[in-house]
Scaffold this active site. Structure first.
Site, short mmCIF file in Angstrom:
data_model
loop_
_atom_site.label_atom_id
_atom_site.label_comp_id
_atom_site.label_asym_id
_atom_site.label_seq_id
_atom_site.Cartn_x
_atom_site.Cartn_y
_atom_site.Cartn_z
N SER A 1 0.83 -1.19 0.00
CA SER A 1 0.00 0.00 0.00
C SER A 1 0.87 1.25 0.00
O SER A 1 1.86 1.32 0.75
CB SER A 1 -0.88 0.04 1.25
OG SER A 1 -1.73 -1.09 1.30
N SER A 2 0.51 2.24 -0.83
CA SER A 2 1.18 3.54 -0.86
C SER A 2 2.67 3.39 -1.16
O SER A 2 3.01 2.91 -2.24
CB SER A 2 0.91 4.25 0.48
OG SER A 2 1.34 5.56 0.44
N SER A 3 3.56 3.74 -0.22
CA SER A 3 4.98 3.55 -0.48
C SER A 3 5.27 2.06 -0.76
O SER A 3 6.11 1.72 -1.59
CB SER A 3 5.79 4.02 0.74
OG SER A 3 7.17 3.93 0.49
N HIS B 1 -6.64 8.23 -0.67
CA HIS B 1 -5.34 7.56 -0.77
C HIS B 1 -5.36 6.12 -0.27
O HIS B 1 -4.54 5.32 -0.66
CB HIS B 1 -4.27 8.38 -0.04
CG HIS B 1 -2.90 7.83 -0.20
ND1 HIS B 1 -2.37 7.48 -1.44
CD2 HIS B 1 -1.94 7.52 0.70
CE1 HIS B 1 -1.15 7.00 -1.27
NE2 HIS B 1 -0.86 7.01 0.02
#
Ligand SMILES: *[C@@H]1O[C@H](CO)[C@@H](O)[C@H](O)[C@H]1NC(C)=O
Ligand SMILES: *[C@@H]1O[C@H](CO)[C@@H](O)[C@H](O)[C@H]1NC(C)=O
Length: 306
Positions: A149-151, A290
């Site tokens: 997830s994300s990074s 996000h």
């Protein structure tokens, strides 16, 4: 006592002692059923932490899922906050949770070393964890998957580009294309606002070259990719969804502009699934920010467990 009984007694005594001795040998393998740290998985050039969840219900020749946390996250946080350990009990695979070594715990998806196959960056350390786990658990090397997830989603794309030979499929929750966070000062773990804000826009061919350059000359199969992104993502702007899909469409030789199929309200209301072919699909979640919620069961289907 007759001599035979003496011999028998001696044998029994020896067996008793050695089994007691054996029970005191410290366990060298991570315990099943809990999150355990592994410190000796091999070369670890950038000091990435390795945590593992081995299910009680470990399959023979298990699969492996690498689950990569977001910035500010930890292995423990992703272990408790994602469904993979629970799914591991159901399907018998091992979960590897790498942990970022940097303050703020983002991943290095910006330096030349991490963006290069065997370049000595974070990606190299994570690849070494996979290799260790394959041999340790006699895992099925054709069932190794990566997600985050994300990074961790950025790192998922980077792992797919730098170690295509290791992974059969990947799922990306709100990331950017591999190489988009590139640092022109070769900073490890750098933040690239131009990319984050969706201003790095280029062609599928250019993105494909960026991905291919991370493992020059590689000509084997590559992981199937599934890309999730939210339409109101204000951290990694939604343009990054299109750029990531362009990248893998370019790599797989799909025509980005004419996907095979677009399914509205799939897999749920306000999500749209675009299928370019067996190797690539994107899921764009309208009204989601996000944090696109992890869809564990769908991940299992994409990975081929379910
Ligand atoms: C951000 O990434 C792009 C490539 O995606 C690169 O062209 C640019 O130089 C990077 N910016 C910085 C400050 O490193
Ligand atoms: C490309 O293919 C050739 C022939 O199959 C093989 O020997 C070579 O190792 C491959 N290159 C890479 C980088 O995998």
């Amino acid at each position: 006592m007759r001599p035979n009984s003496l011999i028998l007694a001696a044998i029994l005594y020896t067996v008793a002692c050695s089994s007691r001795a054996l029970s005191h040998v410290p366990s060298l393998l991570p315990r099943a059923g809990s999150l355990e740290q592994v410190t000796d998985f091999g070369d670890n050039p950038t000091n990435v932490g390795m945590y593992i969840y081995v299910p009680n219900n470990l399959a023979t020749n298990p699969g492996i899922v690498v689950a990569i946390h977001y910035c500010t996250g930890t292995a423990e946080a992703y272990y408790t906050g994602s469904p993979y350990a629970e799914l591991a009990e159901q399907y018998g695979f091992v979960v590897i949770y790498p942990e970022s070594p940097y303050e703020g715990t983002c991943w290095d998806v910006s330096s030349q070393s991490t963006l290069t196959h065997n370049g000595g960056g974070n990606s190299n350390s994570i690849a070494n964890m996979v290799t260790w786990a394959i041999s340790q658990y006699n895992a099925d090397a054709s069932k190794v998957f990566v997600t985050g997830s994300s990074s961790g989603a950025m790192m998922t794309n980077v792992m797919a580009a730098t170690y295509p030979e290791l992974f059969a499929a990947g799922t990306v929750y709100s990331g950017v294309s591999a190489g988009c966070f590139y640092s022109n000062t070769n900073q490890e773990d750098g933040w690239n606002s131009t990319c984050a804000q969706g201003q790095v826009v280029t062609s599928p061919q250019n993105w494909a070259s960026v991905a291919r350059a991370m493992y020059p000359g590689y000509n084997g199969t590559r992981p199937r990719m599934q890309i999730y992104h939210g339409s109101t993502d204000a951290t990694l702007y939604p343009q990054n969804y299109y750029e990531t899909c362009k990248q893998w469409a370019g790599v797989f030789g799909y025509n980005y502009d004419s996907p095979q199929q677009v399914e509205q309200n799939t897999p749920e209301t306000n999500y749209a699934t675009t299928i370019w072919g067996d190797y690539l699909q994107g899921i764009f979640a309208t009204g989601v920010g996000h944090t696109v919620p992890i869809r564990g069961d769908d991940d299992m289907s994409w990975f081929g467990f379910a």
